[in-house]
Design a protein around this motif. Structure first.
Motif, PDB file in Angstrom:
ATOM      1  N   ASP A  40      94.230 112.208  54.089  1.00 28.02           N
ATOM      2  CA  ASP A  40      92.851 112.685  54.255  1.00 28.02           C
ATOM      3  C   ASP A  40      92.771 114.191  54.517  1.00 28.02           C
ATOM      4  O   ASP A  40      91.699 114.782  54.511  1.00 28.02           O
ATOM      5  CB  ASP A  40      92.119 111.911  55.356  1.00 28.02           C
ATOM      6  N   GLY A  41      93.922 114.838  54.773  1.00 27.12           N
ATOM      7  CA  GLY A  41      93.962 116.278  54.989  1.00 27.12           C
ATOM      8  C   GLY A  41      93.543 116.732  56.379  1.00 27.12           C
ATOM      9  O   GLY A  41      93.568 117.917  56.672  1.00 27.12           O
ATOM     10  N   ASP A  42      93.164 115.797  57.255  1.00 26.03           N
ATOM     11  CA  ASP A  42      92.715 116.156  58.599  1.00 26.03           C
ATOM     12  C   ASP A  42      93.487 115.431  59.687  1.00 26.03           C
ATOM     13  O   ASP A  42      93.497 115.876  60.826  1.00 26.03           O
ATOM     14  CB  ASP A  42      91.218 115.860  58.763  1.00 26.03           C
ATOM     15  N   SER A  43      94.146 114.348  59.357  1.00 26.64           N
ATOM     16  CA  SER A  43      94.812 113.544  60.385  1.00 26.64           C
ATOM     17  C   SER A  43      96.310 113.786  60.388  1.00 26.64           C
ATOM     18  O   SER A  43      96.946 113.919  59.346  1.00 26.64           O
ATOM     19  CB  SER A  43      94.544 112.056  60.156  1.00 26.64           C
ATOM     20  N   LEU A  44      96.845 113.824  61.586  1.00 23.76           N
ATOM     21  CA  LEU A  44      98.278 113.968  61.787  1.00 23.76           C
ATOM     22  C   LEU A  44      98.856 112.590  62.064  1.00 23.76           C
ATOM     23  O   LEU A  44      98.364 111.865  62.929  1.00 23.76           O
ATOM     24  CB  LEU A  44      98.523 114.880  62.994  1.00 23.76           C
ATOM     25  N   VAL A  45      99.874 112.208  61.316  1.00 22.99           N
ATOM     26  CA  VAL A  45     100.597 110.971  61.577  1.00 22.99           C
ATOM     27  C   VAL A  45     101.681 111.327  62.586  1.00 22.99           C
ATOM     28  O   VAL A  45     102.571 112.121  62.302  1.00 22.99           O
ATOM     29  CB  VAL A  45     101.219 110.386  60.287  1.00 22.99           C
ATOM     30  N   MET A  46     101.572 110.763  63.775  1.00 25.25           N
ATOM     31  CA  MET A  46     102.447 111.127  64.890  1.00 25.25           C
ATOM     32  C   MET A  46     103.300 109.931  65.290  1.00 25.25           C
ATOM     33  O   MET A  46     102.810 108.988  65.907  1.00 25.25           O
ATOM     34  CB  MET A  46     101.539 111.562  66.047  1.00 25.25           C
TER      35      MET A  46
END
Length: 115
Positions: A40-46
């Protein structure tokens, strides 16, 4: 925050390098994922966030932290970068970096922070 902010922050730490994962920008430590940008270009997968901690984060700040069914069985949380601040994200990134980096790199970094 943006992924570029996350990149600038973490590339200052030993053994962190740019990469890709699942076709998106990622940050890796010794070839293991520190974090990656979701499609989505806004969320960080952590990664590195146990389910109980993830649930607490989501409950306390649902506009910032969330997860999808895809991630429910994995120790990960998603972070909406546009809704968060460095003070929220940096401790999670730093903890994951410490888990992935070599002991020597962590020691050297800790020593350099005391000087």
């Amino acid at each position: 925050m943006t992924f570029d902010d996350v990149r600038k922050l973490t590339l200052a730490w030993p053994e962190v390098e740019d990469g890709t994962s699942y076709g998106t920008s990622a940050l890796k430590v010794r070839k293991k994922m520190l974090a990656r940008l979701k499609e989505d270009g806004d969320s960080l997968v952590m990664p590195g966030i146990p389910a109980d901690e993830r649930d607490m984060l989501v409950a306390s700040q649902p506009k910032v932290f969330y997860f999808t069914d895809h991630y429910k069985d994995y120790p990960m949380v998603l972070i909406r970068l546009s809704k968060t601040k460095r003070a929220t994200v940096e401790p999670l990134l730093r903890r994951q970096w410490r888990a992935l980096a070599s002991k020597a790199a962590v020691r050297a970094f800790d020593h350099s922070q005391k000087s």
